[in-house]
Design a protein around this motif. Sequence first.
Motif, PDB file in Angstrom:
ATOM      1  N   PHE A 167       0.848  -1.199   0.000  1.00 33.31           N
ATOM      2  CA  PHE A 167       0.000   0.000   0.000  1.00 33.31           C
ATOM      3  C   PHE A 167       0.879   1.242   0.000  1.00 33.31           C
ATOM      4  CE2 PHE A 167       0.778  -0.644   4.522  1.00 33.31           C
ATOM      5  CZ  PHE A 167       0.910   0.629   5.045  1.00 33.31           C
ATOM      6  N   PHE A 168       0.298   2.329  -0.493  1.00 32.56           N
ATOM      7  CA  PHE A 168       0.978   3.630  -0.516  1.00 32.56           C
ATOM      8  C   PHE A 168       0.201   4.597   0.373  1.00 32.56           C
ATOM      9  CE2 PHE A 168       2.557   1.649  -4.315  1.00 32.56           C
ATOM     10  CZ  PHE A 168       3.855   2.115  -4.435  1.00 32.56           C
ATOM     11  N   ARG A 169       0.922   5.245   1.299  1.00 30.88           N
ATOM     12  CA  ARG A 169       0.310   6.256   2.175  1.00 30.88           C
ATOM     13  C   ARG A 169       0.986   7.587   1.891  1.00 30.88           C
ATOM     14  NH1 ARG A 169       2.039   6.121   8.200  1.00 30.88           N
ATOM     15  NH2 ARG A 169       3.128   8.016   7.607  1.00 30.88           N
ATOM     16  N   ILE A 176      -4.420   4.517  -3.612  1.00 33.44           N
ATOM     17  CA  ILE A 176      -3.582   5.319  -2.720  1.00 33.44           C
ATOM     18  C   ILE A 176      -4.402   5.808  -1.528  1.00 33.44           C
ATOM     19  CG2 ILE A 176      -4.010   7.395  -4.136  1.00 33.44           C
ATOM     20  CD1 ILE A 176      -1.228   8.391  -3.231  1.00 33.44           C
ATOM     21  N   ASP A 177      -3.750   5.831  -0.375  1.00 35.31           N
ATOM     22  CA  ASP A 177      -4.353   6.384   0.842  1.00 35.31           C
ATOM     23  C   ASP A 177      -3.775   7.760   1.119  1.00 35.31           C
ATOM     24  OD1 ASP A 177      -4.423   3.209   1.479  1.00 35.31           O
ATOM     25  OD2 ASP A 177      -6.032   4.260   2.560  1.00 35.31           O
ATOM     26  N   LEU A 178      -4.641   8.708   1.465  1.00 32.63           N
ATOM     27  CA  LEU A 178      -4.191  10.051   1.827  1.00 32.63           C
ATOM     28  C   LEU A 178      -4.405  10.293   3.310  1.00 32.63           C
ATOM     29  CD1 LEU A 178      -5.623  12.280  -1.062  1.00 32.63           C
ATOM     30  CD2 LEU A 178      -3.425  11.093  -0.933  1.00 32.63           C
ATOM     31  N   ALA A 179      -3.331  10.753   3.980  1.00 29.19           N
ATOM     32  CA  ALA A 179      -3.424  11.155   5.376  1.00 29.19           C
ATOM     33  C   ALA A 179      -3.674  12.655   5.391  1.00 29.19           C
ATOM     34  CB  ALA A 179      -2.132  10.802   6.108  1.00 29.19           C
ATOM     35  N   HIS A 218      -4.674  12.763   9.665  1.00 34.01           N
ATOM     36  CA  HIS A 218      -3.234  12.920   9.925  1.00 34.01           C
ATOM     37  C   HIS A 218      -3.062  14.055  10.929  1.00 34.01           C
ATOM     38  CE1 HIS A 218       1.018  12.803   9.268  1.00 34.01           C
ATOM     39  NE2 HIS A 218       1.098  13.864   8.489  1.00 34.01           N
ATOM     40  N   GLY A 219      -2.976  13.683  12.219  1.00 30.37           N
ATOM     41  CA  GLY A 219      -2.815  14.702  13.252  1.00 30.37           C
ATOM     42  C   GLY A 219      -4.030  15.598  13.355  1.00 30.37           C
ATOM     43  N   ILE A 278      -8.775   5.385  10.484  1.00 29.30           N
ATOM     44  CA  ILE A 278      -7.322   5.189  10.603  1.00 29.30           C
ATOM     45  C   ILE A 278      -6.698   6.509  11.012  1.00 29.30           C
ATOM     46  CG2 ILE A 278      -5.210   4.558   9.338  1.00 29.30           C
ATOM     47  CD1 ILE A 278      -7.089   3.007   7.367  1.00 29.30           C
ATOM     48  N   PHE A 279      -5.663   6.458  11.842  1.00 33.57           N
ATOM     49  CA  PHE A 279      -4.967   7.670  12.258  1.00 33.57           C
ATOM     50  C   PHE A 279      -3.472   7.515  11.995  1.00 33.57           C
ATOM     51  CE2 PHE A 279      -2.672  10.282  15.404  1.00 33.57           C
ATOM     52  CZ  PHE A 279      -3.202  11.527  15.092  1.00 33.57           C
ATOM     53  N   THR A 280      -2.912   8.516  11.301  1.00 33.89           N
ATOM     54  CA  THR A 280      -1.469   8.603  11.105  1.00 33.89           C
ATOM     55  C   THR A 280      -0.957   9.813  11.880  1.00 33.89           C
ATOM     56  OG1 THR A 280      -1.408   7.557   8.916  1.00 33.89           O
ATOM     57  CG2 THR A 280       0.353   9.104   9.416  1.00 33.89           C
ATOM     58  N   PRO A 281      -0.090   9.617  12.864  1.00 35.98           N
ATOM     59  CA  PRO A 281       0.442  10.779  13.591  1.00 35.98           C
ATOM     60  C   PRO A 281       1.533  11.473  12.777  1.00 35.98           C
ATOM     61  CG  PRO A 281       1.377   8.758  14.479  1.00 35.98           C
ATOM     62  CD  PRO A 281       0.420   8.348  13.398  1.00 35.98           C
ATOM     63  N   PRO A 282       1.570  12.813  12.805  1.00 33.25           N
ATOM     64  CA  PRO A 282       2.676  13.508  12.144  1.00 33.25           C
ATOM     65  C   PRO A 282       4.025  12.993  12.636  1.00 33.25           C
ATOM     66  CG  PRO A 282       0.950  15.065  12.670  1.00 33.25           C
ATOM     67  CD  PRO A 282       0.558  13.749  13.309  1.00 33.25           C
ATOM     68  N   TRP A 283       4.973  12.939  11.759  1.00 29.07           N
ATOM     69  CA  TRP A 283       6.323  12.410  12.007  1.00 29.07           C
ATOM     70  C   TRP A 283       6.287  10.946  12.459  1.00 29.07           C
ATOM     71  CZ3 TRP A 283       4.984  17.317  14.066  1.00 29.07           C
ATOM     72  CH2 TRP A 283       5.489  18.404  13.318  1.00 29.07           C
TER      73      TRP A 283
END
Length: 280
Positions: free
Chosen positions: A23-25, A50-53, A83-84, A130-135
């Motif tokens: 997968f691509f984030r 593609i997944d976008l955060a 994303h954050g 889904i959660f992606t944290p910054p950095w």
Amino acid sequence: MPADWLTPVRAALDAKERPIEIFFRDDDAGWDDSRLFELLDCFQACEVPIDLAMIPQATTEKLVEALLARWQTKPAMLGLHQHGFSHDNHEVQGRKCEFGESRSGDRQYQDLHTGKLQLEQWLGPVLDGIFTPPWNRCSQATADSLVKLGFQALSRNRCAALLNTGTLREIPVAIDWCGIRVKSAQPWLALGQAITDVLQQEHPDPLGIMLHHAVMDSDDLDRLQALLRLFREHPNVHCRLMREFLRPAHVVDTAACAVAFDSQVVPLPAYGLTSDQPIH
Ligand SMILES: [Zn+2]
């Protein structure tokens, strides 16, 4: 003529006994919309999902409308998640973090909740849990808040610090495209080798590749397009959206990392994902 950076990748795929899921984030949706849409066009042309955060505080109504139009055309090709909140660094020293140790649990909860409500208001059921944290960094308080808020998964880098994630799945990335590109004297060969190394590991499923459209130029997109075409055409690759890993049949293998942390041996590498990269 330089060596083809995809040659080892193709050989590693040829040698696999069973297909791998990839997968691509892409992070930081909300910043630099024109580059974001160039990246989305690249994925669309190659027919790879593609997944976008998405950064809630940076997301505009105009961006949401454009993304929803794409989602409605081909929902199986686009994933959208949080994303954050504002993508600010709240740490006064050490590594950058929006959801770090110096941010109280209450404040983290408030930021996560407000950001979730903002995106839900715009995206409704299109928003993935889904959660992606910054950095790629967060703390135990983040994981606890995510569970309370009903998130289904957390996406960090492959060997991020172990957290008690309860009911949260982990969908980690292993490759930092831009991190490798800016740090290497021969960036494309280094990137090809990093992808190859993951493909050759015993339990690489699924392989997550992190992108940052805001710092990707036309050379990046040309190279990416070649990789996407290879993945699209190779019988040993199944390109997925992150939400597909939330189905009961999929269990992301983080056991190897857990063992590595417990025994203090060298953890599995997360290529390009080292300490303080300038990008996010
Ligand atoms: Zn970011």
